[in-house]
Scaffold this active site. Sequence first.
Site, mmCIF file in Angstrom:
data_model
loop_
_atom_site.group_PDB
_atom_site.id
_atom_site.type_symbol
_atom_site.label_atom_id
_atom_site.label_comp_id
_atom_site.label_asym_id
_atom_site.label_seq_id
_atom_site.Cartn_x
_atom_site.Cartn_y
_atom_site.Cartn_z
ATOM 1 N N LYS A 211 -7.614 -16.062 1.659
ATOM 2 C CA LYS A 211 -8.518 -15.427 2.436
ATOM 3 C C LYS A 211 -8.386 -15.922 3.811
ATOM 4 O O LYS A 211 -8.520 -14.965 4.819
ATOM 5 C CB LYS A 211 -9.902 -15.563 1.790
ATOM 6 C CG LYS A 211 -10.963 -15.372 2.594
ATOM 7 C CD LYS A 211 -11.200 -13.979 3.046
ATOM 8 C CE LYS A 211 -11.960 -13.804 4.254
ATOM 9 N NZ LYS A 211 -12.643 -12.575 4.539
ATOM 10 N N CYS A 265 -16.448 -13.969 11.525
ATOM 11 C CA CYS A 265 -15.277 -14.377 10.452
ATOM 12 C C CYS A 265 -14.264 -15.001 11.317
ATOM 13 O O CYS A 265 -13.731 -16.204 10.996
ATOM 14 C CB CYS A 265 -15.116 -13.062 9.817
ATOM 15 S SG CYS A 265 -16.529 -11.981 8.969
#
Length: 413
Positions: A211, A265
Site C-alpha cells: 500500500k 495520503c
Amino acid sequence: MFNTVSVVGLGYIGLPTAAALSTKGVDVVGVDVDSSTVDLINAGRAPFVEPDLAVAVSGAVAMGRLRATLHPEPAEAYIIAVPTPIGDGREPDLSYVRAAAEAVAGVLQPGTLVVLESTSPPGTTVQLSRWLAEHRSDLTFPHSAGNAADVRVAHCPERVLPGRIMIEMVTNDRLIGGVSEACGTRAKALYELFTQGQCHVTDATTAEMAKLSENAFRDVNIAFANELSVICDQLGIDTADVIALANRHPRVNILQPGPGVGGHCIAVDPWFIVSAAPEQAQLIRTARNVNDGKPAHVIAEVTRTSARFRDPVIACLGLTFKANVDDLRESPALQIVTELAAGDVGRLLVVEPHITELPGQLAGTGQAKLCDMESALHEADVIVLLVDHDAFRPVKRTTLRGKVVFDTRGLWH
Ligand code: SAJ
C-alpha cells in the site's frame, strides 16, 4: 457469514465502507469519538461531501442497517479506519490505532476478526495484535498463537480515490494481509461480501508495504513532473508542450505537474517508508522534498511578477487539494494563497466553487476575498490557476488576454 460488523472511525474511508457493507445484508455499527459525527449519521446524514455517499448513508440508516455509537459494541468483525498522520519529525503517529485497539479490546470474543484499514508503517498490524493482547489475557492472538489464535487480525489497506470512493470501494482489487493464514482467509471472506474486485491474500507486513509503495510510486512520478516544470520555467520552455510531446512515446507517461502534492495520503504515506528505512529510501525522500518545495516556487514566481504592477490584483483559482473535491487538507493551493496573503503581495480574489466561505487562516489575513470567477478574471492583473476543477475549464482565452497567467496545472493548455 457475518451478521454484525463494526467500523471504527467514520471518516472518508470508514463511513463509505460502513455504507457499502450495509447494502449486503450486514448490520453495521459505526463507532466514532466525535459525537456530532455520530448524531449526524444517526440522522441519516453524511458529515462530508463525497459523490453518492449521502444517499447511501441515508438509505442505510432508514433501512435500520447502519447506526453510529461513541463506544464499541460486540460484533463479529471490526474494521479500524482511523487516521495515521505524521508527527512534527515526520515519524508515524499511531496513537489513533492504539486508541482504537484499546477501545475494541474489551468487547472481543473468541472468533472475532479485527481488520486494520488505515495506511500504516510496516509492522503495525502485528503491533495491533500485541496491543489487543495486552488488554485480553483470557484470549489468544495471532502474533503469538498463529492459526490457532482465538482472535483474527489482518490488514486490508484502503485504496480508494477521493471523488470516486463509492465506485472504487466496490470495484478495486483489495490486498488482504493476515497476521496468520487463518486471519487472511477470514478477512478475505469479509471483503468478498462487498468487493467485486479480486482479494489478494498475503501477510500483513507485505500488504502494508504494498500500500505504501502505491502512494510512493505516485508521489515519485508527480515529483518528476514537478521538477520538470521548475526546469522548464527556468529555461523558458512550455512544460505542458514538453510533457504532451514526450507522452507521444509508447513507453512514456509523465504525470501532470501542479502547485504541489496535497491530501492526507500521498503527501504523508511515503514518509512511513522513509522512517522505516531512512538510509535506503533516498529517491522516495527526495521526491517528497521536491513536491513539498513546489509551492515555494509558485509563490516566488507570482510574487516576482506581481511586483511589476501598482496595487496588483491577483485571481487565485482553486483552494482544494485536488480537482472537483471540497477537501482542503494539506492543500498546496491553500498554502500558496495563505502565504501570498501573509506576504502582502497584492489584493487576492479567490475563486473556489466547492466552498462557501474562506478558511479561518485565510479570512483572518484580510487580504483575500471569495469571489465569482467572472469578476475575478475581469479584475485581475495576474491569474494563478491552482486547481484543475472542471468549472475552470471553459474559460474563454479572450478573457485572459493582457493578463499574466500562471496555469500551474496545464489546464488551459
Ligand atoms: N497530483 C498532481 N499531478 C498528477 C496527479 C495528482 O499534482 O498528475 C496531485 C493532486 O492534485 C493532489 C495529489 O497529487 O494534490 C494527490 O492526488 P491523487 O489524486 O493522486 O491521490 P489522492 O491523495 O487523492 O489518493 C491517493 C490514491 N493513490 C494512488 O492513486 C496510488 C488513492 O487510490 C489512495 O487510496 C489514496 O491516495 C489513499 O488514501 O491512500
